[in-house]
Motif scaffolding. Structure first.
Motif, mmCIF file in Angstrom:
data_model
loop_
_atom_site.group_PDB
_atom_site.id
_atom_site.type_symbol
_atom_site.label_atom_id
_atom_site.label_comp_id
_atom_site.label_asym_id
_atom_site.label_seq_id
_atom_site.Cartn_x
_atom_site.Cartn_y
_atom_site.Cartn_z
ATOM 1 N N VAL A 149 -44.601 -77.878 114.279
ATOM 2 C CA VAL A 149 -43.997 -76.549 114.247
ATOM 3 C C VAL A 149 -44.675 -75.702 113.180
ATOM 4 O O VAL A 149 -44.523 -74.492 113.146
ATOM 5 N N LEU A 150 -45.420 -76.368 112.318
ATOM 6 C CA LEU A 150 -46.095 -75.653 111.243
ATOM 7 C C LEU A 150 -47.419 -76.354 110.969
ATOM 8 O O LEU A 150 -47.458 -77.577 110.820
ATOM 9 N N ALA A 151 -48.510 -75.597 110.958
ATOM 10 C CA ALA A 151 -49.832 -76.180 110.680
ATOM 11 C C ALA A 151 -50.637 -75.159 109.883
ATOM 12 O O ALA A 151 -51.143 -74.185 110.440
ATOM 13 N N LEU A 152 -50.711 -75.365 108.565
ATOM 14 C CA LEU A 152 -51.396 -74.394 107.711
ATOM 15 C C LEU A 152 -52.652 -75.018 107.107
ATOM 16 O O LEU A 152 -52.624 -76.152 106.638
ATOM 17 N N GLU A 153 -53.758 -74.254 107.136
ATOM 18 C CA GLU A 153 -55.003 -74.723 106.539
ATOM 19 C C GLU A 153 -54.880 -74.706 105.018
ATOM 20 O O GLU A 153 -55.108 -75.691 104.344
ATOM 21 N N SER A 154 -54.484 -73.540 104.498
ATOM 22 C CA SER A 154 -54.426 -73.410 103.046
ATOM 23 C C SER A 154 -53.531 -72.230 102.688
ATOM 24 O O SER A 154 -53.565 -71.190 103.332
ATOM 25 N N LEU A 155 -52.705 -72.426 101.686
ATOM 26 C CA LEU A 155 -51.848 -71.327 101.208
ATOM 27 C C LEU A 155 -51.617 -71.526 99.718
ATOM 28 O O LEU A 155 -51.234 -72.606 99.270
ATOM 29 N N ARG A 156 -51.904 -70.484 98.961
ATOM 30 C CA ARG A 156 -51.658 -70.546 97.520
ATOM 31 C C ARG A 156 -50.770 -69.379 97.124
ATOM 32 O O ARG A 156 -50.978 -68.261 97.579
ATOM 33 N N ILE A 157 -49.808 -69.658 96.294
ATOM 34 C CA ILE A 157 -48.956 -68.600 95.755
ATOM 35 C C ILE A 157 -48.952 -68.758 94.241
ATOM 36 O O ILE A 157 -48.693 -69.843 93.717
ATOM 37 N N ALA A 158 -49.301 -67.675 93.548
ATOM 38 C CA ALA A 158 -49.441 -67.726 92.090
ATOM 39 C C ALA A 158 -48.095 -67.481 91.417
ATOM 40 O O ALA A 158 -47.198 -66.890 92.021
ATOM 41 N N HIS B 85 -48.732 -70.829 112.561
ATOM 42 C CA HIS B 85 -49.999 -70.494 111.896
ATOM 43 C C HIS B 85 -49.865 -69.174 111.157
ATOM 44 O O HIS B 85 -49.112 -68.295 111.567
ATOM 45 N N ILE B 86 -50.668 -69.040 110.080
ATOM 46 C CA ILE B 86 -50.694 -67.768 109.366
ATOM 47 C C ILE B 86 -51.594 -66.808 110.147
ATOM 48 O O ILE B 86 -52.760 -67.101 110.391
ATOM 49 N N VAL B 87 -51.043 -65.676 110.572
ATOM 50 C CA VAL B 87 -51.872 -64.714 111.292
ATOM 51 C C VAL B 87 -52.095 -63.450 110.458
ATOM 52 O O VAL B 87 -52.910 -62.599 110.815
ATOM 53 N N TRP B 88 -51.359 -63.339 109.377
ATOM 54 C CA TRP B 88 -51.574 -62.182 108.502
ATOM 55 C C TRP B 88 -51.197 -62.579 107.084
ATOM 56 O O TRP B 88 -50.209 -63.263 106.849
ATOM 57 N N ASP B 89 -52.010 -62.170 106.111
ATOM 58 C CA ASP B 89 -51.684 -62.461 104.714
ATOM 59 C C ASP B 89 -52.308 -61.368 103.869
ATOM 60 O O ASP B 89 -53.530 -61.187 103.876
#
Lengths: 254, 258
Positions: free
Chosen positions: B17-26, B223-227
């Protein structure tokens, strides 16, 4: 089909128990003689006349007290045990290998009639009020444990998760997520059980537990039926009074 | 603060249901996650809280990899991450103060708290939190007698009392009417900046995300389609994000953020 089966079962019971209007009719003179011997209830206070036991009114206060004490202590002990076993028997709190056997254990305890439990405890411990306390406690444990577990199981799991997320440990989650949701119903069930226990402990005198029942049995054996009537009336008054108190207390818990 | 890499989350044997390559939050970021229903927004938050473990990949939150660390490490992070729910999840029958004190359960003395005894420090923290959310006049009122917006304020107070470094909010305003929604989001952003915490929230309405977040992440089908910065989010981007699924697309409404 169901109706036919029910009728057949009832007919079978009528034949087996020899219940009929004819035999009831034959017993009528006997019954009226018995009622006649019970009337009027013995309300005397005089100890000078020779008789096997003191007049019933002199004994009533102590008998009421001991019956109340047996049911209070028995209910309290049963309730404390039931909270612990109820928690362990909740499907949402413990794994299947733990809650399943505990549920079976509670059902087994419940399945024994309370008078049989009292008989066993009297045989093991001896006459007196304590076997009554233990019988009441064990039987209450079986019923209250199941009812408490049901309350814990129907509590909102979202609150549990929220407090888990706030860093609460298991005991804190039970205390702050489950208890506030279940407490009122738990008190209500416990009061109901106390009322039941009061009635039960009045009967336990038949197997030698102290209290109102024991005096009813003693007077009956001495053929002092007017005193039996007095004690039965005292029992009825006590049960009705407690019934009213419990009724109002439970309504306030709603 | 948050670092996700190659994660895949699935329930059972279903496809992820969720497949993310990479996500960073500072640290200190204020992020809104938007997207149609079933895009994996809630799953992402529950993953960051450690309630859901990915099938594979790395979920590093506050320096701990939640995907593979043991119970004690997860518990230590658990306390530093507060989660706010759409349905508030307050304890019924308990007062505003008692509910706020529940946020202290991870900090306070474990055994004493079972008797309802909290330390002066806990009480001070709870009162400060209640003052911060503006419910001083209702401290002793039962939480389940309050309005929805007030209940969510209590939930925020509970989260503040927890002294979290990361605040997660799962659809915090979806069950509130627009006036209360703006009010609660206002409160969340104030609390976040006041406590120098990081805020990650999922929102159903893109215009609220544009109004209250600095950064918006659009999820679609896991998937992330906008960031990007909230200011760069255009109506075209939203069209692409929500696609033809108009039932999920809540039209832009300026008055709610005003």
């Amino acid at each position: 089909m169901l109706a036919a089966l029910t009728l057949a079962a009832l007919a079978w019971s009528v034949v087996g128990t020899e219940t009929s209007f004819a035999s009831l009719h034959r017993a009528l003179p006997n019954m009226s003689a018995f009622l006649h011997r019970m009337w009027p209830p013995d309300l005397s206070w005089d100890t000078s006349e020779a008789r096997p036991f003191s007049p019933p009114l002199r004994l009533a206060a102590a008998a009421v007290a001991i019956t109340l004490q047996i049911s209070l202590l028995g209910t309290a002990l049963g309730a404390v045990g039931a909270v612990l076993l109820g928690l362990l028997a909740s499907e949402n709190l413990t794994p299947h290998w733990l809650h399943h056997p505990i549920k079976v254990f509670l059902a087994l305890v419940r399945s024994l009639p309370i008078i049989l439990l009292a008989l066993l405890f009297v045989a093991a411990i001896g006459l007196g009020p304590m076997p009554g306390v233990l019988a009441v406690a064990v039987h209450s444990l079986g019923m209250l444990g199941k009812l408490y577990a049901e309350e814990f199981e129907t509590a909102d799991p979202g609150v549990w998760e929220a407090l888990d997320g706030a860093g609460a440990n298991w005991f804190q989650k039970v205390r702050f997520a489950l208890w506030p949701q279940a407490a009122r119903q738990i008190f209500s069930h416990t009061l109901f059980r106390f009322e039941m226990n009061l009635r039960e402990s009045a009967v336990l005198g038949l197997v030698g537990v102290a209290g109102l029942g024991l005096w009813i049995e003693n007077y009956r054996r001495a053929f002092d039926y007017r005193s039996v009537a007095t004690m039965v009336l005292v029992t009825m008054l006590l049960v009705l009074a407690v019934d009213q108190v419990v009724f109002h207390a439970r309504r306030r818990l709603k | 603060m948050i670092q996700l890499e190659h994660i895949e989350v699935a329930y059972g044997r279903e496809r992820p249901v969720l497949a993310l390559e990479s996500l960073r939050i500072a640290p200190g970021e204020r992020v809104a996650i938007i997207g149609p229903s079933g895009a994996g927004k809630s799953t992402l938050l529950r993953c960051l809280k450690g309630f859901v473990r990915p099938r594979r990949g790395k979920v590093e939150v506050l320096g701990v990899n939640l995907a593979c660390s043991g119970q004690s490490a997860r518990r230590a992070v658990n306390q530093r991450v507060a989660l706010i729910y759409q349905q508030f999840r307050l304890v019924p029958r308990l007062s505003v103060l008692e509910n706020t004190l529940c946020g202290r359960l991870g900090h306070t003395h474990r055994w004493r708290s079972l008797f309802g005894w909290f330390t002066p420090e806990d009480t001070r923290a709870a009162w400060a939190a209640i003052i911060e959310v503006g419910l001083t006049k209702k401290v002793h009122q039962r939480a389940d007698t309050l309005s929805g917006g007030e209940q969510q304020r209590v939930a925020v107070a509970r989260a503040v009392a927890q002294e979290p470094e990361l605040i997660l909010a799962d659809e915090p305003v979806s069950s509130l009417d627009p006036a209360w929604a703006a009010d609660v989001l206002e409160l969340l952003t104030t609390v976040q900046s006041h406590h120098h915490a990081t805020l990650v929230m999922t929102l159903h309405q893109p215009e609220l995300a544009r109004g209250f977040a600095q950064r918006v992440i659009g999820l679609r089908a896991g998937h992330i389609v906008w960031d990007g910065p909230a200011g760069d989010l255009t109506d075209d981007n939203l069209q692409a994000l929500y696609g033809s699924d108009q039932s999920n697309y809540v039209p832009f409404r300026h008055d709610a953020t005003a």
